[in-house]
Design a protein around this motif. Structure first.
Motif, PDB file in Angstrom:
ATOM      1  N   ILE A 123      32.663  31.443  -0.758  1.00 42.73           N
ATOM      2  CA  ILE A 123      33.735  30.926  -1.614  1.00 42.73           C
ATOM      3  C   ILE A 123      34.992  31.785  -1.557  1.00 42.73           C
ATOM      4  N   GLY A 124      34.867  33.018  -1.109  1.00 43.27           N
ATOM      5  CA  GLY A 124      36.053  33.859  -0.938  1.00 43.27           C
ATOM      6  C   GLY A 124      37.042  33.291   0.064  1.00 43.27           C
ATOM      7  N   MET A 125      36.568  32.434   0.966  1.00 37.69           N
ATOM      8  CA  MET A 125      37.464  31.796   1.940  1.00 37.69           C
ATOM      9  C   MET A 125      38.416  30.809   1.258  1.00 37.69           C
ATOM     10  N   GLN A 126      38.097  30.387   0.063  1.00 35.65           N
ATOM     11  CA  GLN A 126      38.926  29.422  -0.661  1.00 35.65           C
ATOM     12  C   GLN A 126      39.875  30.103  -1.644  1.00 35.65           C
ATOM     13  N   SER A 148      52.011  32.597   2.230  1.00 39.54           N
ATOM     14  CA  SER A 148      51.425  31.264   2.150  1.00 39.54           C
ATOM     15  C   SER A 148      50.562  31.009   3.389  1.00 39.54           C
ATOM     16  N   VAL A 149      49.541  30.195   3.204  1.00 45.08           N
ATOM     17  CA  VAL A 149      48.539  29.957   4.239  1.00 45.08           C
ATOM     18  C   VAL A 149      49.167  29.477   5.550  1.00 45.08           C
ATOM     19  N   ASP A 150      50.177  28.623   5.473  1.00 47.32           N
ATOM     20  CA  ASP A 150      50.776  28.062   6.689  1.00 47.32           C
ATOM     21  C   ASP A 150      51.617  29.073   7.467  1.00 47.32           C
ATOM     22  N   LYS A 151      51.844  30.260   6.900  1.00 48.17           N
ATOM     23  CA  LYS A 151      52.661  31.271   7.584  1.00 48.17           C
ATOM     24  C   LYS A 151      51.856  32.495   8.018  1.00 48.17           C
ATOM     25  N   LEU A 152      50.538  32.422   7.914  1.00 43.28           N
ATOM     26  CA  LEU A 152      49.704  33.554   8.309  1.00 43.28           C
ATOM     27  C   LEU A 152      49.674  33.719   9.822  1.00 43.28           C
ATOM     28  N   THR A 153      49.699  34.963  10.266  1.00 41.29           N
ATOM     29  CA  THR A 153      49.556  35.250  11.693  1.00 41.29           C
ATOM     30  C   THR A 153      48.073  35.325  12.034  1.00 41.29           C
ATOM     31  N   SER A 154      47.760  35.396  13.317  1.00 43.15           N
ATOM     32  CA  SER A 154      46.352  35.497  13.714  1.00 43.15           C
ATOM     33  C   SER A 154      45.728  36.801  13.206  1.00 43.15           C
ATOM     34  N   ASP A 155      46.486  37.873  13.127  1.00 42.59           N
ATOM     35  CA  ASP A 155      45.976  39.133  12.583  1.00 42.59           C
ATOM     36  C   ASP A 155      45.644  38.991  11.102  1.00 42.59           C
ATOM     37  N   GLU A 156      46.490  38.256  10.384  1.00 40.21           N
ATOM     38  CA  GLU A 156      46.238  38.051   8.955  1.00 40.21           C
ATOM     39  C   GLU A 156      45.037  37.133   8.736  1.00 40.21           C
ATOM     40  N   TYR A 157      44.853  36.157   9.609  1.00 41.00           N
ATOM     41  CA  TYR A 157      43.644  35.322   9.544  1.00 41.00           C
ATOM     42  C   TYR A 157      42.400  36.191   9.735  1.00 41.00           C
ATOM     43  N   GLU A 158      42.475  37.153  10.624  1.00 42.77           N
ATOM     44  CA  GLU A 158      41.333  38.039  10.872  1.00 42.77           C
ATOM     45  C   GLU A 158      41.028  38.897   9.639  1.00 42.77           C
ATOM     46  N   ILE A 159      42.073  39.309   8.924  1.00 40.91           N
ATOM     47  CA  ILE A 159      41.879  40.050   7.678  1.00 40.91           C
ATOM     48  C   ILE A 159      41.103  39.183   6.682  1.00 40.91           C
ATOM     49  N   ILE A 160      41.486  37.926   6.587  1.00 41.91           N
ATOM     50  CA  ILE A 160      40.792  37.005   5.684  1.00 41.91           C
ATOM     51  C   ILE A 160      39.339  36.879   6.083  1.00 41.91           C
ATOM     52  N   ARG A 161      39.088  36.687   7.362  1.00 48.35           N
ATOM     53  CA  ARG A 161      37.711  36.538   7.842  1.00 48.35           C
ATOM     54  C   ARG A 161      36.877  37.773   7.458  1.00 48.35           C
ATOM     55  N   GLU A 201      35.504  39.139  -1.265  1.00 52.78           N
ATOM     56  CA  GLU A 201      36.128  38.269  -2.266  1.00 52.78           C
ATOM     57  C   GLU A 201      35.092  37.358  -2.915  1.00 52.78           C
ATOM     58  N   SER A 202      34.134  36.872  -2.139  1.00 55.28           N
ATOM     59  CA  SER A 202      33.048  36.067  -2.716  1.00 55.28           C
ATOM     60  C   SER A 202      32.300  36.904  -3.755  1.00 55.28           C
ATOM     61  N   LYS A 217      27.582  39.167  -0.471  1.00 52.78           N
ATOM     62  CA  LYS A 217      28.431  40.136   0.236  1.00 52.78           C
ATOM     63  C   LYS A 217      27.760  40.605   1.527  1.00 52.78           C
ATOM     64  N   GLY A 218      26.447  40.781   1.475  1.00 56.39           N
ATOM     65  CA  GLY A 218      25.707  41.300   2.619  1.00 56.39           C
ATOM     66  C   GLY A 218      25.596  40.336   3.784  1.00 56.39           C
ATOM     67  N   HIS A 219      26.046  39.077   3.619  1.00 56.21           N
ATOM     68  CA  HIS A 219      25.962  38.140   4.746  1.00 56.21           C
ATOM     69  C   HIS A 219      26.945  38.500   5.855  1.00 56.21           C
ATOM     70  N   ALA A 220      27.950  39.302   5.529  1.00 50.98           N
ATOM     71  CA  ALA A 220      28.929  39.729   6.528  1.00 50.98           C
ATOM     72  C   ALA A 220      28.490  41.072   7.107  1.00 50.98           C
ATOM     73  N   THR A 221      28.497  41.166   8.415  1.00 50.15           N
ATOM     74  CA  THR A 221      28.018  42.386   9.065  1.00 50.15           C
ATOM     75  C   THR A 221      28.796  43.620   8.596  1.00 50.15           C
ATOM     76  N   GLU A 222      30.072  43.453   8.228  1.00 47.48           N
ATOM     77  CA  GLU A 222      30.881  44.580   7.763  1.00 47.48           C
ATOM     78  C   GLU A 222      30.329  45.202   6.484  1.00 47.48           C
ATOM     79  N   PHE A 223      29.600  44.404   5.692  1.00 52.06           N
ATOM     80  CA  PHE A 223      29.111  44.880   4.394  1.00 52.06           C
ATOM     81  C   PHE A 223      27.585  44.958   4.331  1.00 52.06           C
ATOM     82  N   PHE A 224      26.910  44.649   5.430  1.00 56.64           N
ATOM     83  CA  PHE A 224      25.456  44.572   5.397  1.00 56.64           C
ATOM     84  C   PHE A 224      24.809  45.926   5.079  1.00 56.64           C
ATOM     85  N   GLU A 225      25.207  46.978   5.778  1.00 54.57           N
ATOM     86  CA  GLU A 225      24.598  48.300   5.536  1.00 54.57           C
ATOM     87  C   GLU A 225      24.864  48.783   4.115  1.00 54.57           C
ATOM     88  N   GLU A 226      26.073  48.551   3.624  1.00 52.82           N
ATOM     89  CA  GLU A 226      26.409  48.919   2.243  1.00 52.82           C
ATOM     90  C   GLU A 226      25.504  48.165   1.260  1.00 52.82           C
TER      91      GLU A 226
END
Length: 196
Positions: free
Chosen positions: A82-85, A93-106, A112-113, A148-157
């Motif tokens: 749900i953090g993706m929403q 604004s969403v329509d002005k995000l760069t690819s780097d900013e999209y990666e931050i969201i991912r 955020e969830s 939170k642990g579903h994302a590899t970045e946060f799994f070990e934590e």
């Protein structure tokens, strides 16, 4: 194995799960980031189906999940993305995000969830549909951490957190490390051609 059907043995938990599902359906009616792979309820349903396949061999054995573990796992399957929403990057604004900013969201969406599940939604969030259902307070941190642990970045934590803080909502011991691992595996398994 149909995990939601199995949870019907605990009517109160099943009722709360259905409320969580309805909340997620409302949240995902209009995805904010249409260019991303599906993170909506259909994705959650596929994860739940995969979890049923994974858990089927241990059904009715001492290793099987109890009703409370099953509830946490299924609730996390619905809520983990749900953090993706909600995410914003520097109020762009969403329509002005760069690819780097999209990666931050991912990379940040799992955190955020976690925050949303713990009801720590930022005051800047103005959405009429962003009102999670009432969930027994003691389940919230466990669902938040498993999500939170579903994302590899946060799994070990997440694993470390559960090792240091064994989950015992309502004095019922839950295997938090196992639940987070199952969600991570099922989420990764759903990364297949139909979502690419």
């Amino acid at each position: 194995m149909d995990l939601e059907e199995k949870l019907k043995q605990s009517p109160d938990l099943y009722k709360t799960l259905k409320e969580i599902e309805e909340f997620c359906k409302r949240i995902w009616r209009a995805p904010l980031l249409s260019g991303f792979t599906s993170h909506d309820v259909s994705h959650s349903k596929e994860i739940i189906h995969l979890l049923g396949q994974i858990l089927s061999p241990i059904e009715d054995t001492p290793a099987s999940l109890n009703d409370h573990e099953l509830f946490v796992l299924l609730a996390s399957a619905y809520l983990h993305d749900i953090g993706m929403q909600y995410l914003k990057v520097k109020d762009i604004s969403v329509d002005k995000l760069t690819s780097d900013e999209y990666e931050i969201i991912r990379k940040r969406h799992a955190e955020e969830s976690y925050n949303i599940i713990l009801k720590r939604v930022q005051k800047s969030l103005i959405r009429d549909d962003f009102h999670p259902p009432e969930i027994e307070e003691e389940y919230l941190p466990v669902i938040a951490w498993v999500s939170k642990g579903h994302a590899t970045e946060f799994f070990e934590e997440t694993i470390q957190y559960f090792q240091e803080n064994p989950a015992t909502p309502l004095n019922r011991p839950l295997r938090g490390e196992l639940l987070a691992s199952l969600l991570l595996i099922a989420d990764e398994l759903d990364l297949q051609s139909k979502r690419v």
